[in-house]
Design a protein around this motif. Structure first.
Motif, short mmCIF file in Angstrom:
data_model
loop_
_atom_site.label_atom_id
_atom_site.label_comp_id
_atom_site.label_asym_id
_atom_site.label_seq_id
_atom_site.Cartn_x
_atom_site.Cartn_y
_atom_site.Cartn_z
N GLU A 1 24.86 -0.41 35.67
CA GLU A 1 25.81 -1.44 36.13
C GLU A 1 26.19 -1.20 37.59
O GLU A 1 26.27 -2.12 38.39
CB GLU A 1 27.05 -1.45 35.23
N VAL B 1 28.69 -4.51 28.11
CA VAL B 1 29.52 -4.82 29.27
C VAL B 1 30.55 -5.85 28.80
O VAL B 1 30.20 -6.96 28.44
CB VAL B 1 28.69 -5.40 30.44
N HIS B 2 31.80 -5.44 28.76
CA HIS B 2 32.87 -6.36 28.32
C HIS B 2 33.43 -7.14 29.49
O HIS B 2 33.81 -8.30 29.34
CB HIS B 2 33.98 -5.58 27.62
N CYS B 3 33.52 -6.50 30.64
CA CYS B 3 34.03 -7.16 31.85
C CYS B 3 33.04 -6.85 32.96
O CYS B 3 32.88 -5.68 33.33
CB CYS B 3 35.42 -6.65 32.23
N ASP B 4 32.37 -7.87 33.46
CA ASP B 4 31.40 -7.64 34.53
C ASP B 4 32.12 -7.18 35.80
O ASP B 4 33.35 -7.17 35.87
CB ASP B 4 30.57 -8.89 34.79
N MET B 5 31.36 -6.77 36.80
CA MET B 5 31.93 -6.23 38.04
C MET B 5 32.86 -7.27 38.67
O MET B 5 32.46 -8.40 38.94
CB MET B 5 30.79 -5.87 38.99
N ARG B 6 34.12 -6.87 38.89
CA ARG B 6 35.14 -7.79 39.42
C ARG B 6 35.93 -7.15 40.54
O ARG B 6 36.16 -5.95 40.54
CB ARG B 6 36.11 -8.20 38.31
N ARG C 1 23.23 -2.30 39.70
CA ARG C 1 23.16 -3.77 39.82
C ARG C 1 24.15 -4.28 40.86
O ARG C 1 23.92 -5.29 41.50
CB ARG C 1 23.45 -4.43 38.47
N ALA C 2 25.25 -3.55 41.02
CA ALA C 2 26.27 -3.96 42.00
C ALA C 2 25.96 -3.42 43.39
O ALA C 2 26.75 -3.60 44.31
CB ALA C 2 27.64 -3.46 41.54
N ALA D 1 33.97 -2.71 36.66
CA ALA D 1 33.39 -3.30 35.46
C ALA D 1 33.84 -2.43 34.29
O ALA D 1 34.10 -1.23 34.45
CB ALA D 1 31.87 -3.31 35.53
N CYS E 1 40.53 -9.95 31.20
CA CYS E 1 39.33 -9.57 30.45
C CYS E 1 39.61 -8.38 29.54
O CYS E 1 39.23 -8.37 28.37
CB CYS E 1 38.19 -9.26 31.42
N LEU F 1 32.76 -1.23 30.47
CA LEU F 1 31.78 -1.16 29.40
C LEU F 1 32.45 -0.49 28.21
O LEU F 1 33.22 0.46 28.38
CB LEU F 1 30.56 -0.32 29.80
#
Length: 161
Positions: free
Chosen positions: A62, A25-30, A65-66, A15, A39, A17
């Motif tokens: 973050e 958060v610019h790009c969530d967990m990927r 959360r993952a 991710a 992104c 931030l």
């Protein structure tokens, strides 16, 4: 990003931030490199102060959360900053207090098993190697660095990967 062996949702995830006066958060967990790079290409670079303590705190949130608890997978915060912790003259906390708060949040995350790499970019005299080393995991020499500019960031990443 290009050196991470993305494979599936159970493999490495990233991710992104961004932080200045606030943190987002610019790009969530990927787990998909193509999606992550797309992104990143769309990320803004807003001006503002340097809210390092909140960046570390929200990065940890973050990861939580993952489901990253430092036991089942390696959890890493890559802190890249171009300035000392500072929220401006009207903020109640001065840079020294913000450094202390940054260190407290970093200590909390490292206590969970998270690895923190801290990189200072540019020539800001207030951003010291000592601060970066205190925020980073140990040994600090392997997890922190000062580099001249963002062009050298990829070279640094290759050295530590």
């Amino acid at each position: 990003i290009t050196r991470i062996p993305f494979s599936s949702a159970t493999g490495p995830r990233v991710a992104i931030l961004g932080f200045h006066t606030t943190v987002a958060v610019h790009c969530d967990m990927r787990s998909d490199k193509v999606s992550l790079l797309a992104c990143i290409d769309q990320m803004p670079y807003p001006a503002g102060w340097t809210n390092t303590p909140e960046a570390i705190k929200q990065s940890g949130a973050e990861l939580a959360r993952a489901g990253c608890d430092g036991t089942a997978r390696i959890c890493v915060i890559e802190l890249v900053t171009d300035g000392e912790p500072n929220l401006g003259p009207t903020n109640a906390l001065n840079p020294t207090q913000l450094e202390t708060l940054s260190l407290q949040h970093a200590t909390t995350e490292k206590g969970k098993g998270t690895i923190i790499n801290a990189v200072g970019v540019g020539t800001s005299t207030g951003l010291t190697s000592g601060f970066l080393g205190s925020v980073a995991s140990t040994p600090a020499g392997s997890h922190s660095a000062r580099i001249d500019d963002y062009d050298n960031l990829e070279i640094h990443a290759m050295k530590v990967s």
